[in-house]
Design an enzyme around this catalytic site. Structure first.
Site, PDB file in Angstrom:
ATOM      1  N   HIS A  69       0.761  -1.270  -0.051  1.00 23.06           N
ATOM      2  CA  HIS A  69      -0.030   0.166   0.261  1.00 23.06           C
ATOM      3  C   HIS A  69       0.831   1.414  -0.125  1.00 23.06           C
ATOM      4  CE1 HIS A  69       0.177  -0.261   4.599  1.00 23.06           C
ATOM      5  NE2 HIS A  69       0.496   1.195   4.155  1.00 23.06           N
ATOM      6  N   ASP A  79       0.236  -7.669   1.443  1.00 24.10           N
ATOM      7  CA  ASP A  79       0.788  -6.139   1.761  1.00 24.10           C
ATOM      8  C   ASP A  79       2.319  -5.901   1.549  1.00 24.10           C
ATOM      9  OD1 ASP A  79       0.158  -3.461   1.640  1.00 24.10           O
ATOM     10  OD2 ASP A  79      -0.073  -3.194   3.896  1.00 24.10           O
ATOM     11  N   SER A 105       4.437   2.487   8.108  1.00 20.70           N
ATOM     12  CA  SER A 105       4.186   1.424   6.968  1.00 20.70           C
ATOM     13  C   SER A 105       5.304   0.922   6.285  1.00 20.70           C
ATOM     14  CB  SER A 105       2.972   1.626   6.336  1.00 20.70           C
ATOM     15  OG  SER A 105       1.790   1.974   6.855  1.00 20.70           O
TER      16      SER A 105
END
Length: 444
Positions: free
Chosen positions: A102, A132, A209
């Protein structure tokens, strides 16, 4: 009250001083051995994990994704920053960086910022939406750049209570290190297909992230990917990381072929929960329930049946359906998985072959289907929701066990194959019958 507090402080002070003295003495006498209770910097006289962690920090990078902005443009076609996150260099010679899918999704160009101020362009090697994860390669001769490389540890050796450290570039700040513990293992139900997350209370925020989750020796044990927040998107002490066991399989696949090839077994699985445990007459709530077995599948050939409770796979305890899905998801097609299950109170074993398959968000069997966190069975009342996975899109939408599906996106839902409509991306509108009333639900 004030006197009581002072007395408590006086009573506690000697114990605290004694504890510190013991730790310091142990550290001072075990500088060269593995028995020191905590890393101790004798020169500065402080307890510190810096010695192990500092070796990893230069390998933690900031990843910026550039693409076409959705807003008004000034006429130039140069890509603009659309997202930013973190990453870790896992192969210094080749300049290989692992991050989240992402973080790089929708990007046309990518840059990698190092802690020493250098910045490099990078190319996307491959990405895997199901876990992911994504792999970038720095567009320069990695061996000549003097890049740092992070050591990877086996996440299967983790225990709840181990110290953990999250590193990244949160909220526009420079590289930031936070500390916590491993709060749980084998977490699933967050909505992705391949889930076997490490849970930690180390502070993770927007921008973290793709950054590494480290152990106390500075080794990568996971890739920070998401948080569970009570509101506002801030840190509430619940963060999730993809374990290194899954990461290494995905990275190897992406580096070799540019994609991840997965298999399937034909078993449709749901998670055991307290309600279902009572229905089965069990005394535990950990396991995966075989909801259905596709005809002609490897699960059928292995002898699995509807109602079996899978308790171990590849000698790993099964927490829920996510544990099994994650193990199958990183097993090469053609391989065989050893499964332990319960049937009518008796333990059985099966060799489950992993067959080639394409990625699907919906699995439909002869008697049950699983889609977006719901397990649906065909009953005399219609398509009835038998179970809802906690934390899934279905749970977020408010679907409940016992609901009967009547319409999907306006079309009548009468057979299990109608759930294939949920395969398409985007929101879906469901009409369900609940306690005699029709309720409209938006499924994300």
């Amino acid at each position: 009250m004030r006197r009581k507090i002072h007395r408590a402080r006086r009573a506690f002070a000697p114990a605290l001083a004694a504890a510190v003295s013991i730790l310091a003495a142990g550290a001072a006498t075990a500088q060269s051995g593995p028995l020191s209770p905590m890393p101790y910097d004798a020169e500065r006289g402080v307890f510190s994990f810096a010695g192990g962690l500092e070796r990893a920090l230069p390998a933690v990078v900031q990843v910026t994704t550039l693409g076409r902005s959705g807003g008004p443009t000034s006429g130039d076609n140069e890509p603009r920053p659309i997202s930013a996150g973190s990453g870790a260099i896992i192969d210094a010679r080749e300049g290989v960086v692992v991050t989240n899918n992402h973080v790089v999704e929708g990007g046309r160009k990518f840059t990698v910022d190092l802690t020493d101020g250098r910045i490099f362009d990078a190319v996307l090697v491959g990405a895997d939406k199901a876990t992911d994860l994504a792999v970038l390669r720095i567009e320069a001769e990695g061996a000549a750049l003097g890049l740092a490389q992070i050591e990877v540890a086996n996440s299967d050796a983790l225990r709840t209570g181990d110290l953990s450290f999250a590193v990244g570039y949160p909220l526009g700040l420079d590289q930031t290190l936070t500390m916590g513990v491993i709060s749980g293992l084998g977490r699933s139900g967050m909505g992705d297909r391949i889930e076997d997350y490490i849970q930690t209370d180390a502070a993770v925020n927007s921008g973290n992230s793709g950054g590494p989750l480290l152990d106390s020796r500075g080794r990568l044990i996971g890739v920070n990917t998401s948080i569970l927040s009570g509101g506002g998107g801030g840190n509430d002490g619940i963060a999730f990381a993809v374990p290194s066991r899954i990461m290494m399989y995905v990275v190897d696949q992406l580096r070799t072929t540019g994609e991840v090839r997965r298999g399937q077994t034909g078993a449709i699985l749901g998670s055991l929960n307290p309600e279902r445990s009572r229905d089965f007459g069990l005394g535990f709530v950990r396991g995966a329930v075989v909801e259905d077995v596709a005809p002609g599948s490897s699960a059928e050939a292995a002898g699995l049946r509807r109602g079996d409770i899978i308790t171990r796979i590849q000698n790993r305890l099964v927490s829920n359906a996510g544990t099994v899905a994650a193990t199958i998801g990183i097993a090469a097609p053609g391989s065989t998985l050893e499964v332990v299950y319960l049937r009518d109170g008796r333990e059985g074993r099966a060799a489950l072959r992993v067959d080639p398959d394409s990625e699907r968000a919906v699995a439909v069997g002869a008697e049950a289907a699983v889609a977006r966190g719901i397990t649906v069975r065909l009953t005399a009342d219609g398509l009835q929701v038998a179970a809802v996975e906690g934390g899934s899109p279905a749970a977020a939408a408010g679907l409940l066990a016992g609901d009967v599906l009547e319409r999907i996106d306006g079309a009548p839902a009468t057979v299990l194959a109608d759930l294939n409509a949920l395969e398409a991306d985007g929101e879906h509108r469901l009409s369900v019958r609940r306690n005699g009333e029709v309720v409209e639900v938006v499924l994300p």
